[in-house]
Design an enzyme around this catalytic site. Structure first.
Site, PDB file in Angstrom:
ATOM      1  N   HIS A 123       0.854  -1.185   0.000  1.00 34.00           N
ATOM      2  CA  HIS A 123       0.000   0.000   0.000  1.00 34.00           C
ATOM      3  C   HIS A 123       0.885   1.228   0.000  1.00 34.00           C
ATOM      4  O   HIS A 123       1.801   1.325   0.814  1.00 34.00           O
ATOM      5  CB  HIS A 123      -0.879  -0.013   1.269  1.00 34.00           C
ATOM      6  CG  HIS A 123      -1.911   1.054   1.245  1.00 34.00           C
ATOM      7  ND1 HIS A 123      -1.641   2.347   1.607  1.00 34.00           N
ATOM      8  CD2 HIS A 123      -3.206   1.033   0.875  1.00 34.00           C
ATOM      9  CE1 HIS A 123      -2.738   3.067   1.460  1.00 34.00           C
ATOM     10  NE2 HIS A 123      -3.705   2.288   1.028  1.00 34.00           N
ATOM     11  N   TYR A 125      -8.177  10.096   4.635  1.00 32.90           N
ATOM     12  CA  TYR A 125      -8.327  10.885   5.854  1.00 32.90           C
ATOM     13  C   TYR A 125      -9.299  12.028   5.550  1.00 32.90           C
ATOM     14  O   TYR A 125      -9.017  12.866   4.688  1.00 32.90           O
ATOM     15  CB  TYR A 125      -6.984  11.479   6.287  1.00 32.90           C
ATOM     16  CG  TYR A 125      -5.956  10.442   6.686  1.00 32.90           C
ATOM     17  CD1 TYR A 125      -6.076   9.725   7.880  1.00 32.90           C
ATOM     18  CD2 TYR A 125      -4.847  10.183   5.884  1.00 32.90           C
ATOM     19  CE1 TYR A 125      -5.135   8.777   8.247  1.00 32.90           C
ATOM     20  CE2 TYR A 125      -3.893   9.234   6.250  1.00 32.90           C
ATOM     21  CZ  TYR A 125      -4.046   8.532   7.427  1.00 32.90           C
ATOM     22  OH  TYR A 125      -3.111   7.592   7.781  1.00 32.90           O
ATOM     23  N   PRO A 167      -3.861   5.324  17.481  1.00 31.99           N
ATOM     24  CA  PRO A 167      -3.689   4.667  16.170  1.00 31.99           C
ATOM     25  C   PRO A 167      -3.621   5.648  15.007  1.00 31.99           C
ATOM     26  O   PRO A 167      -3.593   5.219  13.863  1.00 31.99           O
ATOM     27  CB  PRO A 167      -4.932   3.769  16.053  1.00 31.99           C
ATOM     28  CG  PRO A 167      -5.761   3.978  17.247  1.00 31.99           C
ATOM     29  CD  PRO A 167      -5.184   5.083  18.073  1.00 31.99           C
ATOM     30  N   LYS A 174       1.282   3.271  14.315  1.00 30.75           N
ATOM     31  CA  LYS A 174       2.636   2.970  14.790  1.00 30.75           C
ATOM     32  C   LYS A 174       2.694   1.845  15.826  1.00 30.75           C
ATOM     33  O   LYS A 174       3.760   1.278  16.055  1.00 30.75           O
ATOM     34  CB  LYS A 174       3.275   4.221  15.429  1.00 30.75           C
ATOM     35  CG  LYS A 174       3.439   5.400  14.484  1.00 30.75           C
ATOM     36  CD  LYS A 174       4.467   5.118  13.426  1.00 30.75           C
ATOM     37  CE  LYS A 174       4.726   6.310  12.537  1.00 30.75           C
ATOM     38  NZ  LYS A 174       5.200   5.944  11.210  1.00 30.75           N
ATOM     39  N   TYR A 191       5.727   8.699   7.984  1.00 32.75           N
ATOM     40  CA  TYR A 191       4.516   7.886   7.887  1.00 32.75           C
ATOM     41  C   TYR A 191       4.865   6.396   7.787  1.00 32.75           C
ATOM     42  O   TYR A 191       4.239   5.543   8.411  1.00 32.75           O
ATOM     43  CB  TYR A 191       3.747   8.343   6.651  1.00 32.75           C
ATOM     44  CG  TYR A 191       2.338   7.824   6.512  1.00 32.75           C
ATOM     45  CD1 TYR A 191       1.407   7.976   7.533  1.00 32.75           C
ATOM     46  CD2 TYR A 191       1.913   7.229   5.323  1.00 32.75           C
ATOM     47  CE1 TYR A 191       0.106   7.524   7.381  1.00 32.75           C
ATOM     48  CE2 TYR A 191       0.622   6.787   5.160  1.00 32.75           C
ATOM     49  CZ  TYR A 191      -0.281   6.929   6.194  1.00 32.75           C
ATOM     50  OH  TYR A 191      -1.569   6.484   6.030  1.00 32.75           O
TER      51      TYR A 191
HETATM   52  C1  LIG Z   1      -8.733  -0.143  16.261  1.00 29.73           C
HETATM   53  C2  LIG Z   1      -7.242  -0.201  16.266  1.00 29.73           C
HETATM   54  C3  LIG Z   1      -6.525  -0.073  15.051  1.00 29.73           C
HETATM   55  C4  LIG Z   1      -5.120  -0.122  15.066  1.00 29.73           C
HETATM   56  N1  LIG Z   1      -4.444   0.027  13.860  1.00 29.73           N
HETATM   57  C5  LIG Z   1      -3.080  -0.046  13.857  1.00 29.73           C
HETATM   58  C6  LIG Z   1      -2.322  -0.035  12.607  1.00 29.73           C
HETATM   59  O1  LIG Z   1      -2.872   0.048  11.498  1.00 29.73           O
HETATM   60  N2  LIG Z   1      -0.954  -0.138  12.690  1.00 29.73           N
HETATM   61  C7  LIG Z   1      -0.307  -0.270  13.890  1.00 29.73           C
HETATM   62  O2  LIG Z   1       0.938  -0.347  13.918  1.00 29.73           O
HETATM   63  N3  LIG Z   1      -0.993  -0.317  15.075  1.00 29.73           N
HETATM   64  C8  LIG Z   1      -2.353  -0.216  15.086  1.00 29.73           C
HETATM   65  N4  LIG Z   1      -3.041  -0.346  16.264  1.00 29.73           N
HETATM   66  C9  LIG Z   1      -2.298  -0.576  17.504  1.00 29.73           C
HETATM   67  C10 LIG Z   1      -1.899  -2.044  17.644  1.00 29.73           C
HETATM   68  O3  LIG Z   1      -3.014  -2.898  17.506  1.00 29.73           O
HETATM   69  C11 LIG Z   1      -1.229  -2.248  19.016  1.00 29.73           C
HETATM   70  O4  LIG Z   1      -0.222  -1.274  19.162  1.00 29.73           O
HETATM   71  C12 LIG Z   1      -0.631  -3.658  19.113  1.00 29.73           C
HETATM   72  O5  LIG Z   1      -1.646  -4.624  19.310  1.00 29.73           O
HETATM   73  C13 LIG Z   1       0.359  -3.725  20.291  1.00 29.73           C
HETATM   74  O6  LIG Z   1       0.820  -5.047  20.421  1.00 29.73           O
HETATM   75  P1  LIG Z   1       1.249  -5.596  21.851  1.00 29.73           P
HETATM   76  O7  LIG Z   1       1.682  -6.992  21.634  1.00 29.73           O
HETATM   77  O8  LIG Z   1       2.182  -4.631  22.493  1.00 29.73           O
HETATM   78  O9  LIG Z   1      -0.066  -5.546  22.748  1.00 29.73           O
HETATM   79  P2  LIG Z   1      -1.473  -6.281  22.565  1.00 29.73           P
HETATM   80  O10 LIG Z   1      -1.725  -6.608  21.138  1.00 29.73           O
HETATM   81  O11 LIG Z   1      -2.458  -5.431  23.284  1.00 29.73           O
HETATM   82  O12 LIG Z   1      -1.271  -7.655  23.325  1.00 29.73           O
HETATM   83  C14 LIG Z   1      -1.214  -7.714  24.735  1.00 29.73           C
HETATM   84  C15 LIG Z   1      -1.753  -9.061  25.173  1.00 29.73           C
HETATM   85  O13 LIG Z   1      -1.582  -9.197  26.577  1.00 29.73           O
HETATM   86  C16 LIG Z   1      -2.715  -9.855  27.109  1.00 29.73           C
HETATM   87  N5  LIG Z   1      -2.784  -9.521  28.548  1.00 29.73           N
HETATM   88  C17 LIG Z   1      -3.127  -8.347  29.117  1.00 29.73           C
HETATM   89  N6  LIG Z   1      -3.043  -8.422  30.447  1.00 29.73           N
HETATM   90  C18 LIG Z   1      -2.612  -9.671  30.730  1.00 29.73           C
HETATM   91  C19 LIG Z   1      -2.325 -10.358  31.955  1.00 29.73           C
HETATM   92  N7  LIG Z   1      -2.447  -9.742  33.145  1.00 29.73           N
HETATM   93  N8  LIG Z   1      -1.921 -11.644  31.899  1.00 29.73           N
HETATM   94  C20 LIG Z   1      -1.776 -12.272  30.692  1.00 29.73           C
HETATM   95  N9  LIG Z   1      -2.049 -11.661  29.506  1.00 29.73           N
HETATM   96  C21 LIG Z   1      -2.442 -10.384  29.539  1.00 29.73           C
HETATM   97  C22 LIG Z   1      -3.874  -9.336  26.288  1.00 29.73           C
HETATM   98  O14 LIG Z   1      -4.973 -10.211  26.319  1.00 29.73           O
HETATM   99  C23 LIG Z   1      -3.238  -9.236  24.899  1.00 29.73           C
HETATM  100  O15 LIG Z   1      -3.439 -10.402  24.129  1.00 29.73           O
HETATM  101  C24 LIG Z   1      -4.443  -0.312  16.290  1.00 29.73           C
HETATM  102  C25 LIG Z   1      -5.157  -0.451  17.486  1.00 29.73           C
HETATM  103  C26 LIG Z   1      -6.539  -0.413  17.482  1.00 29.73           C
HETATM  104  C27 LIG Z   1      -7.301  -0.575  18.785  1.00 29.73           C
END
Ligand SMILES: Cc1cc2nc3c(=O)[nH]c(=O)nc-3n(C[C@H](O)[C@H](O)[C@H](O)COP(=O)(O)OP(=O)(O)OC[C@H]3O[C@@H](n4cnc5c(N)ncnc54)[C@H](O)[C@@H]3O)c2cc1C
Length: 394
Positions: A79, A206, A298, A302, A391
């Site tokens: 993209h 956007y 979001p 990032k 970006y």
């Molecule tokens: C609607 C939306 C759209 C997005 N679009 C984008 C995008 O296009 N590009 C981008 O880069 N980012 C995007 N993001 C952000 C991205 O999804 C997050 O930054 C990403 O999921 C972070 O990954 P992570 O592994 O750090 O955390 P998470 O994916 O939140 O994973 C954390 C995990 O820990 C688990 N957990 C929590 N507490 C506990 C506990 N006490 N014990 C055991 N397990 C636990 C949770 O269940 C979860 O599975 C978006 C977010 C949202 C909400």
């Protein structure tokens, strides 16, 4: 009925099976380091949770370097164009032709998580779903511990050499670490929607509108993510499908630029724009990665990208500490990651100012500045190169 207590040891205990925890676990397992991942949700839940979609080239390079890219190579799509629309203007930026000429790969996060889970298990990793980490003990000492509980009432005690907090912005690891943090509450809320409908065009759109921001993000040929800025006290179900499509059409200028391709709304939720930077993101033997280390809105896509890059940085440092008795990279982990996190926040903050109706004390004046920023982005090659680099870069 309680199913009793059990005790376990591992080299690295990872809290959370999102992109951060799973990339970290995969890289460590490949290096011969034993890991356990504790995940609060069920496997089906984490493999179906639709969130991010846009992967930066730096993230794709990490996944590729560690043999985690087969799915995204097979099913991801490149993209490279985004479009800005306001009530008076519309322009496209082909960011793949600007800046460093880099592009995104669109690959839904739930598909990436599904791939990473399968590969982690294939590499011999131990994934304990339906298991919530409840307490972190002695993370400043030599043998940190975690007490966890399974959904059927079992109590698990883990002792590890190191703990990786990959449990998201509201997880236990962030709540446990006592390092300084800076927060920004934007007072802006988005209704985040998934529509079972093809995107209107294969670009991110956007929409900058006085009623609030609207955005279209393609996810797959048949699924499109939309965002609609809404009042912070609104509930997602207050929005009928008719109101959603009418608002999207108005804010994205469908009358002038072409009708939206409508379809059933299959998922809806609220995203409250909030940012938080922690510095440092480590304390004793506890290291934070991804959303646990910093909450980022979001607006500039990032979050998942920071999670993947942070996981690789920590995996390398842990491998050096555990296999070569060299903990210098581990000591530097936060210093290596936080400048990257800050830059992502700076750009994300700038995007928020560009896209939303002003909320400051001088809204009329701020609106004029917003128009100037859009005008500059539409016409200045220097500005466009800067945009493209930030970006897609991370
Ligand atoms: C609607 C939306 C759209 C997005 N679009 C984008 C995008 O296009 N590009 C981008 O880069 N980012 C995007 N993001 C952000 C991205 O999804 C997050 O930054 C990403 O999921 C972070 O990954 P992570 O592994 O750090 O955390 P998470 O994916 O939140 O994973 C954390 C995990 O820990 C688990 N957990 C929590 N507490 C506990 C506990 N006490 N014990 C055991 N397990 C636990 C949770 O269940 C979860 O599975 C978006 C977010 C949202 C909400």
């Amino acid at each position: 009925m309680s199913v009793g207590r059990s005790d376990h040891t591992t080299e690295v205990l990872i809290l959370g099976a999102g992109p951060a925890g799973l990339v970290l676990g995969n890289i460590l397992q490949a290096a011969g380091i034993t890991t356990v991942i504790l995940e609060r949700g069920g496997r089906a839940h984490i493999e179906q949770r639709a969130r991010a979609g846009f992967l930066a080239p730096g993230s794709v390079a990490v996944l590729s370097a560690h043999g985690l890219d087969a799915g995204l190579r097979a099913r991801g799509r490149t993209h490279e164009t985004c479009e800005f629309r306001s009530t008076t203007d519309r322009f496209e930026l082909s960011y793949g032709q600007l800046g460093r000429r880099e592009v995104h790969t669109v690959y839904p996060q739930q598909q990436l998580v599904t791939d990473l889970v399968a590969e982690y298990l294939r590499r011999g990793g131990e994934l304990r779903c339906d298991t919530t980490a409840e307490q972190i003990l002695d993370h400043r000492g030599d043998r940190p511990r975690v007490r966890a509980r399974t959904t059927d009432g079992g109590e698990l005690h883990f002792t590890a050499s190191y703990l990786a907090g990959c449990d998201g912005a509201r997880g236990l690891a962030r709540a446990t670490i006592t390092t300084p943090r800076s927060t920004c509450e934007y007072g802006i809320t988005w209704l985040a929607l998934l529509a079972e409908a093809p995107p209107t065009s294969d670009t991110v759109i956007y929409g900058v509108h006085p009623d609030g921001f609207a955005g279209q993000m393609p996810r797959s040929p048949g699924i499109t993510r939309y965002y609609l800025q809404c009042a912070s006290n609104e509930e997602p179900n207050q929005w009928s499908e008719q109101r959603i499509w009418e608002s999207l059409a108005a804010r994205l200028g469908a009358e002038r630029y072409g009708a939206l391709r409508e379809g059933p709304i299959i998922e809806r939720g609220l995203v409250r724009l909030r940012s938080e930077i922690l510095d440092p993101i480590q304390q004793g033997r506890l290291f934070l990665v991804g959303d646990a280390a910093s909450s980022i809105s979001p607006s500039a896509a990032k979050g998942a990208n920071l999670a993947i890059l942070g996981a690789q940085t920590l995996a390398r440092a842990l491998t050096a500490a555990l296999r070569s008795a060299d903990d210098s990279a581990l000591q530097r982990y936060s210093d290596d990651c936080v400048p990257r996190i800050r830059r992502a926040h700076e750009f994300s903050h700038w995007m928020i100012g560009l896209l939303h109706p002003p909320t400051g004390p001088n809204p009329g004046f701020e609106r004029e500045l917003q128009r100037a920023r859009l005008h500059s982005l539409a016409g200045s090659r220097t500005h466009q190169d800067f945009f493209a680099e930030n970006y897609v870069g991370i």
